[in-house]
Write an enzyme that holds these catalytic residues in place. Structure first.
Site, mmCIF file in Angstrom:
data_model
loop_
_atom_site.group_PDB
_atom_site.id
_atom_site.type_symbol
_atom_site.label_atom_id
_atom_site.label_comp_id
_atom_site.label_asym_id
_atom_site.label_seq_id
_atom_site.Cartn_x
_atom_site.Cartn_y
_atom_site.Cartn_z
ATOM 1 N N ASP A 16 -6.107 -7.031 4.563
ATOM 2 C CA ASP A 16 -7.262 -6.411 3.929
ATOM 3 C C ASP A 16 -8.223 -7.498 3.422
ATOM 4 O O ASP A 16 -9.429 -7.485 3.684
ATOM 5 C CB ASP A 16 -6.759 -5.549 2.760
ATOM 6 C CG ASP A 16 -7.834 -4.641 2.206
ATOM 7 O OD1 ASP A 16 -8.947 -4.622 2.755
ATOM 8 O OD2 ASP A 16 -7.554 -3.950 1.203
ATOM 9 N N ASP A 19 -2.440 -18.434 1.979
ATOM 10 C CA ASP A 19 -3.477 -19.217 1.292
ATOM 11 C C ASP A 19 -4.036 -20.302 2.211
ATOM 12 O O ASP A 19 -5.249 -20.539 2.261
ATOM 13 C CB ASP A 19 -2.968 -19.802 -0.043
ATOM 14 C CG ASP A 19 -1.492 -20.138 -0.049
ATOM 15 O OD1 ASP A 19 -0.743 -19.484 0.695
ATOM 16 O OD2 ASP A 19 -1.073 -21.048 -0.777
ATOM 17 N N TYR A 53 0.811 -1.224 0.000
ATOM 18 C CA TYR A 53 0.000 0.000 0.000
ATOM 19 C C TYR A 53 0.845 1.275 0.000
ATOM 20 O O TYR A 53 0.382 2.321 0.438
ATOM 21 C CB TYR A 53 -0.945 -0.010 1.212
ATOM 22 C CG TYR A 53 -2.074 -0.977 1.026
ATOM 23 C CD1 TYR A 53 -1.834 -2.339 1.002
ATOM 24 C CD2 TYR A 53 -3.386 -0.537 0.844
ATOM 25 C CE1 TYR A 53 -2.849 -3.259 0.810
ATOM 26 C CE2 TYR A 53 -4.407 -1.449 0.652
ATOM 27 C CZ TYR A 53 -4.138 -2.793 0.636
ATOM 28 O OH TYR A 53 -5.154 -3.689 0.443
ATOM 29 N N LYS A 111 3.691 -14.927 3.310
ATOM 30 C CA LYS A 111 3.897 -15.700 2.082
ATOM 31 C C LYS A 111 5.412 -15.756 1.844
ATOM 32 O O LYS A 111 5.914 -15.451 0.749
ATOM 33 C CB LYS A 111 3.142 -15.018 0.917
ATOM 34 C CG LYS A 111 3.097 -15.804 -0.381
ATOM 35 C CD LYS A 111 2.025 -16.861 -0.418
ATOM 36 C CE LYS A 111 2.135 -17.695 -1.679
ATOM 37 N NZ LYS A 111 1.229 -18.845 -1.712
#
Ligand code: NAI
Length: 347
Positions: free
Chosen positions: A242, A218, A138, A185
């Site tokens: 988010d 995930d 962001y 991740k």
């Protein structure tokens, strides 16, 4: 009780409607608040030349507490999100989203009484998303390298990753959650997410009483659906937080009910996480629960715990008895009828 001054950004669409309901409920609970109303978003951009005029930031900086409704963000162009600008300008580094089932609101994922760290399918949902709020994907650093080739820059720093992970472990301890799940991740983004994970591990070593679990984002999405209570406090990077926090809102009944807070070292902005709902704006149909629950968090933040509990009890009472319910949750009540029911439940 002390009188407080709070910056109120009603926002656009259903924003002013739910903001009015929230102010009425907070007043009925006995909280004495002077609302300093400020305009931000597309309308402010037209009227005052900026979607986030300087006076809005000055007001929040002065009062140290604000509450806001949705402000629209143009997609694929136009001004940057007001939320992102506020978070970055005021260094509100924590996005805190408690996700709790409301009594009487059943979804495919809720089946009975609650419990922190509960077993699969055995309880109403109770977990918290702690999202890093200032960097990651962001940063707004995006450009076209050559026609047809674009690039966005993800920034992850040790400072921001340390303070967000520290917040998550402290919050888990304070609120009685048995574990923190560090979501990343780092198998793919070994440098950026790798740094975030290292900082999470360091925070875990400083808080040995809280169990620390590492989870790839995930897998986390799947686990949130299969056994949400098992995750406890989820701490993660900006973009993952988010997405996962909206997934969690869906688990307990949708965006119309979950609260949110953006917290910095001395300033906090509480917000409804839903958008401006143009499809129902101006019709008096919006569910004000999300902003009312955000106001409960705000009252606790201001140490007005009695008022907070009064609002919370009345809200749960209305949901449990089904006195009033808005259309998003299958009811027929208007925002006015729902607000009146909460006020009546407080008497
Ligand atoms: P949205 O949240 O406005 O609406 C999605 C669906 O949920 C709609 O069917 C809407 O009627 C319903 N809904 C949302 N809040 C509700 C409530 N309180 N009561 C009853 N139903 C409710 O999301 P959408 O349509 O993607 O975005 C619309 C606008 O809102 C866009 O301009 C977007 O940029 C903005 N937005 C602003 C946010 C913010 O300021 N925090 C967050 C998300 C979107």
């Amino acid at each position: 009780m002390a009188k407080h001054t709070v910056t109120l950004i009603p926002g656009v669409g259903i924003g002013p409607e739910v903001a009015n309901c929230m102010c009425e409920v907070v007043a009925a609970a006995g909280a004495e608040i002077d609302w300093e109303v400020q305009e931000a978003g597309a309308e402010a951009a037209v009227k005052r030349g900026s979607p986030l005029p300087k006076e809005v930031l000055d007001s929040v900086r002065k009062n140290k507490i604000a509450i806001k409704g949705p402000t629209g963000t143009p997609i694929g162009g136009g001004h940057r999100s007001i939320n992102v600008q506020l978070r970055q300008a005021l260094d509100l580094y924590v996005s805190l989203r408690p996700v709790k089932s409301l009594p009487g609101v059943s979804t495919p994922f809720t089946v009975g009484p609650a419990g922190k760290g509960g077993a699969p399918g055995q309880g109403a949902i109770d977990l918290v998303i702690v999202r890093e709020n200032t960097e990651g994907m962001y940063t707004g650093i995006e450009h076209t390298l050559v026609p047809g080739v674009t690039e966005a820059i993800k920034v992850v720093t040790e400072k921001a990753s340390t303070r967000i992970n520290e917040f998550a472990f402290e919050y888990a301890e304070k609120m009685g959650y048995p574990r923190v799940t560090i979501v990343h991740k780092a198998n793919i983004m070994k440098v950026t997410d790798g740094l975030f994970l290292e900082c999470g591990r360091a925070a875990a070593r400083r808080h040995p009483k809280t169990e620390a679990v590492e989870m790839i984002v995930d897998a986390c999405a799947m686990n949130l659906v299969r056994n949400p209570n098992r995750l406890g406090v989820v701490v993660t990077l900006n973009l993952y937080g988010d997405i996962l926090s909206d997934l969690c809102a869906g688990l307990v009944g949708g965006l119309g009910i979950v609260p949110g807070a953006n917290i910095g070292s001395d300033t906090a902005v509480f917000e409804a996480v839903h958008g401006s709902a143009p499809d129902i704006a101006g019709k008096g149909l919006a569910n004000p629960t999300a902003l009312i629950q955000s106001a409960v968090m705000m009252l606790d933040h201001m140490s007005e715990h009695e008022c907070a509990r009064r609002v919370e009890r009345a809200l749960r009472d209305v949901y449990e008895k089904g006195t009033a319910r808005t259309g998003d949750l299958g009811g027929k009540s208007t925002s006015r009828e729902f607000t009146d029911a909460i006020k009546a439940a407080m008497k």
